[in-house]
Design a protein around this motif. Structure first.
Motif: not given
Length: 301
Positions: A259, A272, A276, A279-280
Motif C-alpha cells: 500500500r 494516493y 492505492l 497496489a490493489s
C-alpha cells in the motif's frame, strides 16, 4: 479434448476466452507492463537487435500483445515484430502492426510467451481400476480397453507413477504438453521462451487429477461439447526448465502490492487514490493463493 477446444466447432475457435474465465492478462494492465519491462531487459541483453520478436502463443484475442506494445518505450516498440499465435481467426479490431498465425514463426529473436496455454494443450487421462490396471479414459470419462502407448507408460513411470494407487486414482499424462512446449521453445533462436501457468510437482500430484471446465465465469462439468473451456493443471517439473512463482517474478519486474504511504493522501489525494488502485491490482496478481500462485517456466537461449 482436441476437437472440443480446437476443432471446427471448438471452444477457442468460436468463443472469446475473456467471457468465460479471468487470467492475469485480463486482471490488470500491470501484467502487460511487467512483460514489457521483461522485454526491455531482454532487448538490452540481446544488444538491441534490429528486429525484436514478441510472440504470444495462445494469444486469445490479442489483448496481451496490445497491452505490451502500449507499455513499451517508443525506441523499442518501433523495432518489435509482434505475432499472435492462435487457432481462431484474426480479430477484426486487432491493430494491423500485429501479425496473426496458427503456428509460431520459425525463428524468434526476442520473447516467446505462452500465458495459460499449456493447461489447454490436449492430453490423455488414465484411471486405476479395482484390479490395479491402468486404462485410458474416453471423452465421457469412462475406461477403455486400449493398452497404454509406450511413451505414455514411460512418462507415467517417470513423472506420475500410479503403483499402489487406489481404485479411481487418475493421472493426466503431460507428454503432449512437454512436446508442445519443446516445439514452441525450439523456435527461439536467441532470447527467452516463457510459459505462465498453474500446475503441480511430483511431490504434490493430485490423486484424482485436475480436469475441469469453465463457462460464463463459472466452473462446470468437463464435457467435451465445444461450449466450454477444458483445462487441467500442468505437470511443471516434466517440462525440464527453471520455474518460479508469478509472485516472485512480478516482484522482480517491479509489481508490488504494498500500500502507498498514508501521508500521500494528505499531500496528493488523487495520486494516493491512483497508487492505492495500482497496489490493489498488484496484490491480485501476486496473491499466492490466486494468480500469484501461477508459475513462470523459463527457457533461455
Amino acid at each position: 479434448m482436441e476437437a472440443a477446444l480446437y476443432g471446427p466447432a471448438g471452444f477457442f475457435v468460436h468463443q472469446r476466452p475473456a467471457d468465460h474465465f479471468r487470467t492475469s492478462v485480463h486482471a490488470s494492465p500491470l501484467f502487460a507492463g511487467a512483460i514489457a519491462t521483461l522485454l526491455g531487459r531482454l532487448d538490452e541483453a540481446l544488444e538491441q537487435p534490429e528486429r525484436l520478436d514478441l510472440v504470444d502463443v495462445g494469444a486469445g484475442r490479442g489483448e496481451l500483445l496490445v497491452g505490451i506494445l502500449a507499455a513499451l518505450p517508443e525506441g523499442i516498440r518501433r523495432r518489435v515484430r509482434a505475432t499472435g499465435v492462435e487457432r481462431a481467426p484474426r480479430p477484426g479490431d486487432l491493430p494491423p502492426t500485429i501479425e496473426w498465425s496458427a503456428s509460431p514463426p520459425p525463428r524468434t529473436v526476442g520473447l516467446l510467451m505462452a500465458t495459460e496455454w499449456l493447461d489447454n494443450v490436449p492430453l490423455e487421462i488414465v484411471e486405476v481400476d479395482f484390479q490395479s490396471r491402468i486404462w485410458y479414459l474416453t471423452s465421457l470419462l469412462t475406461p477403455t480397453d486400449e493398452p497404454l502407448h509406450p511413451g505414455d507408460a514411460a512418462w507415467l513411470d517417470r513423472w506420475w507413477p500410479l503403483d499402489g494407487a487406489p481404485p479411481g486414482a487418475r493421472a493426466e499424462i503431460g507428454r503432449a504438453r512437454d512436446e508442445a512446449w519443446a516445439a514452441a521453445a525450439a523456435t527461439v533462436e536467441r532470447g527467452l521462451a516463457l510459459a505462465v501457468d498453474y500446475g503441480h510437482f511430483a511431490a504434490d500430484r493430485p490423486p484424482f487429477g485436475t480436469l475441469t471446465g469453465y463457462r460464463d465465469g463459472r466452473q462446470v462439468e468437463p464435457l467435451a461439447d465445444g461450449n466450454r473451456d477444458l483445462t487441467a493443471h500442468v505437470a511443471l517439473d516434466s517440462l525440464g526448465d527453471p520455474v518460479m512463482t508469478q509472485r516472485e517474478a512480478l516482484r522482480l519486474l517491479g509489481v508490488d502490492g504494498a500500500r502507498p504511504p498514508l501521508a500521500l493522501a494528505s499531500t496528493d489525494p488523487a495520486g494516493y487514490v491512483r497508487a492505492l488502485a495500482r497496489a490493489s491490482a498488484a496484490a491480485e496478481l501476486t496473491d499466492p493463493s490466486g494468480l500469484g500462485g501461477h508459475y513462470w517456466v523459463m527457457r533461455w537461449v
